[in-house]
Design a protein around this motif. Structure first.
Motif, PDB file in Angstrom:
ATOM      1  N   ASP A  79       0.832  -1.214   0.000  1.00 29.53           N
ATOM      2  CA  ASP A  79       0.000   0.000   0.000  1.00 29.53           C
ATOM      3  C   ASP A  79       0.861   1.255   0.000  1.00 29.53           C
ATOM      4  O   ASP A  79       0.523   2.249  -0.667  1.00 29.53           O
ATOM      5  N   GLU A  80       1.976   1.236   0.736  1.00 31.40           N
ATOM      6  CA  GLU A  80       2.850   2.406   0.783  1.00 31.40           C
ATOM      7  C   GLU A  80       3.512   2.655  -0.575  1.00 31.40           C
ATOM      8  O   GLU A  80       3.642   3.801  -1.021  1.00 31.40           O
ATOM      9  N   ILE A  81       3.929   1.582  -1.225  1.00 31.68           N
ATOM     10  CA  ILE A  81       4.541   1.721  -2.555  1.00 31.68           C
ATOM     11  C   ILE A  81       3.520   2.282  -3.542  1.00 31.68           C
ATOM     12  O   ILE A  81       3.811   3.201  -4.314  1.00 31.68           O
ATOM     13  N   ALA A  82       2.311   1.740  -3.520  1.00 37.42           N
ATOM     14  CA  ALA A  82       1.261   2.205  -4.428  1.00 37.42           C
ATOM     15  C   ALA A  82       0.937   3.678  -4.179  1.00 37.42           C
ATOM     16  O   ALA A  82       0.708   4.446  -5.123  1.00 37.42           O
ATOM     17  N   ASP A  83       0.939   4.078  -2.910  1.00 35.50           N
ATOM     18  CA  ASP A  83       0.636   5.476  -2.579  1.00 35.50           C
ATOM     19  C   ASP A  83       1.700   6.418  -3.122  1.00 35.50           C
ATOM     20  O   ASP A  83       1.386   7.478  -3.683  1.00 35.50           O
ATOM     21  N   VAL A  84       2.978   6.041  -2.991  1.00 42.57           N
ATOM     22  CA  VAL A  84       4.069   6.886  -3.491  1.00 42.57           C
ATOM     23  C   VAL A  84       4.005   7.001  -5.006  1.00 42.57           C
ATOM     24  O   VAL A  84       4.183   8.085  -5.576  1.00 42.57           O
ATOM     25  N   ILE A  85       3.748   5.889  -5.688  1.00 40.87           N
ATOM     26  CA  ILE A  85       3.681   5.911  -7.148  1.00 40.87           C
ATOM     27  C   ILE A  85       2.494   6.746  -7.624  1.00 40.87           C
ATOM     28  O   ILE A  85       2.598   7.511  -8.590  1.00 40.87           O
ATOM     29  N   THR A  86       1.367   6.621  -6.929  1.00 39.68           N
ATOM     30  CA  THR A  86       0.158   7.330  -7.339  1.00 39.68           C
ATOM     31  C   THR A  86       0.249   8.827  -7.079  1.00 39.68           C
ATOM     32  O   THR A  86      -0.110   9.644  -7.931  1.00 39.68           O
ATOM     33  N   ASN A  87       0.756   9.189  -5.885  1.00 46.25           N
ATOM     34  CA  ASN A  87       0.736  10.597  -5.467  1.00 46.25           C
ATOM     35  C   ASN A  87       2.087  11.291  -5.550  1.00 46.25           C
ATOM     36  O   ASN A  87       2.163  12.503  -5.354  1.00 46.25           O
ATOM     37  N   GLY A  88       3.172  10.534  -5.839  1.00 50.31           N
ATOM     38  CA  GLY A  88       4.492  11.147  -5.906  1.00 50.31           C
ATOM     39  C   GLY A  88       5.117  11.309  -4.531  1.00 50.31           C
ATOM     40  O   GLY A  88       4.500  11.036  -3.494  1.00 50.31           O
ATOM     41  N   ALA A  89       6.369  11.732  -4.514  1.00 47.13           N
ATOM     42  CA  ALA A  89       7.104  11.956  -3.268  1.00 47.13           C
ATOM     43  C   ALA A  89       8.145  13.025  -3.544  1.00 47.13           C
ATOM     44  O   ALA A  89       8.144  13.642  -4.619  1.00 47.13           O
ATOM     45  N   ASP A  90       9.041  13.253  -2.598  1.00 45.84           N
ATOM     46  CA  ASP A  90      10.059  14.286  -2.765  1.00 45.84           C
ATOM     47  C   ASP A  90      10.899  14.010  -4.007  1.00 45.84           C
ATOM     48  O   ASP A  90      11.623  13.016  -4.076  1.00 45.84           O
ATOM     49  N   GLY A  91      10.793  14.893  -4.999  1.00 51.47           N
ATOM     50  CA  GLY A  91      11.583  14.749  -6.224  1.00 51.47           C
ATOM     51  C   GLY A  91      11.065  13.714  -7.178  1.00 51.47           C
ATOM     52  O   GLY A  91      11.647  13.489  -8.240  1.00 51.47           O
ATOM     53  N   MET A  92       9.969  13.031  -6.850  1.00 54.06           N
ATOM     54  CA  MET A  92       9.441  11.970  -7.719  1.00 54.06           C
ATOM     55  C   MET A  92       8.051  12.371  -8.202  1.00 54.06           C
ATOM     56  O   MET A  92       7.164  12.655  -7.402  1.00 54.06           O
ATOM     57  N   PRO A  93       7.831  12.381  -9.537  1.00 55.17           N
ATOM     58  CA  PRO A  93       6.512  12.750 -10.061  1.00 55.17           C
ATOM     59  C   PRO A  93       5.485  11.658  -9.823  1.00 55.17           C
ATOM     60  O   PRO A  93       5.833  10.493  -9.633  1.00 55.17           O
TER      61      PRO A  93
END
Length: 226
Positions: free
Chosen positions: A87-101
């Motif tokens: 779930d955490e990986i999916a959230d980062v990919i969906t919403n982005g993170a620091d420096g990541m679109p």
């Protein structure tokens, strides 16, 4: 002469307006399916499709420049052996993170891509699942595994130097065709110039990234890239 009722032209205009609205509504119904289809397209303009999706190819194309050639980490954190949950990986990919679109993976393929990331071992390769283990025939004493021939040494050396480029792709691009740093593929530098830069560094690049005993072979490998 018989006079025309003045209300008649207004009634005709009104009737034509009603008919025009009716026909426009029919066109809207026909376009409803197309509008629904457009909403299913990815945020980057890519049509969402679960057919022929290759999570490994997508990771090679979009992840290695920041997360390292073997996903061991670079500008971004390591993906190999990550401690994040699905779930955490999916959230980062969906919403982005620091420096990541955000939105790098189509929503329809998210589960398959997350499963691939969680399967990565320390070497950046997917680990064998129980199903894969059942499909692989066990080696018997009568059929020992073949040992690589000595003449394959050159190929092994090329693989060794190719692995060393994992420390280069973060700046020189996933295909070593240039990024923050210059392209290594088709470089105009000589072998001595390449070794000098690797050993002593250059603006924005630290020195000593390759052991001295590997400099000659690594420089030849870089010059062989076309």
């Amino acid at each position: 002469m018989k006079k025309t009722n003045p209300i008649v032209p207004y009634l005709i205009t009104f009737s034509m307006g009603i008919l025009l609205i009716f026909f426009m509504s029919l066109i809207g119904v026909d376009q409803k399916a197309d509008i629904a289809k457009q909403k299913e397209e990815g945020e980057n303009g890519e049509e969402v499709s679960t057919e022929d999706f290759d999570p490994a190819a997508l990771a090679q194309g979009k992840c290695i420049s920041c997360h390292g050639g073997n996903f061991e980490g670079g500008v971004g954190p390591a993906l190999a052996g990550t401690t994040l949950s699905a779930d955490e990986i999916a959230d980062v990919i969906t919403n982005g993170a620091d420096g990541m679109p955000a939105g790098l993976v189509p929503a329809a393929n998210m589960d398959e891509f997350v499963e691939y990331i969680l399967s990565l071992g320390a070497d950046g390769e997917p680990t064998a699942t129980e199903e894969d283990a059942e499909e692989e025939p066990e080696a018997t004493e009568e059929e020992p595994a073949e040992e690589p021939a000595e003449e394959e040494t050159a190929t092994a050396d090329a693989g060794k130097y190719e692995g060393m480029t994992s420390s280069c792709i973060g700046c020189h691009g996933g295909n070593l065709e240039g990024g923050v740093g210059p392209a290594l593929v088709g470089t105009s530098l000589s072998a001595d110039e390449i070794k000098d830069v690797i050993k002593n560094g250059a603006p924005g690049m630290p020195g000593g990234m390759i052991a001295d005993e590997d400099l000659d072979g690594f420089a030849e490998y870089i010059l062989s890239l076309k």
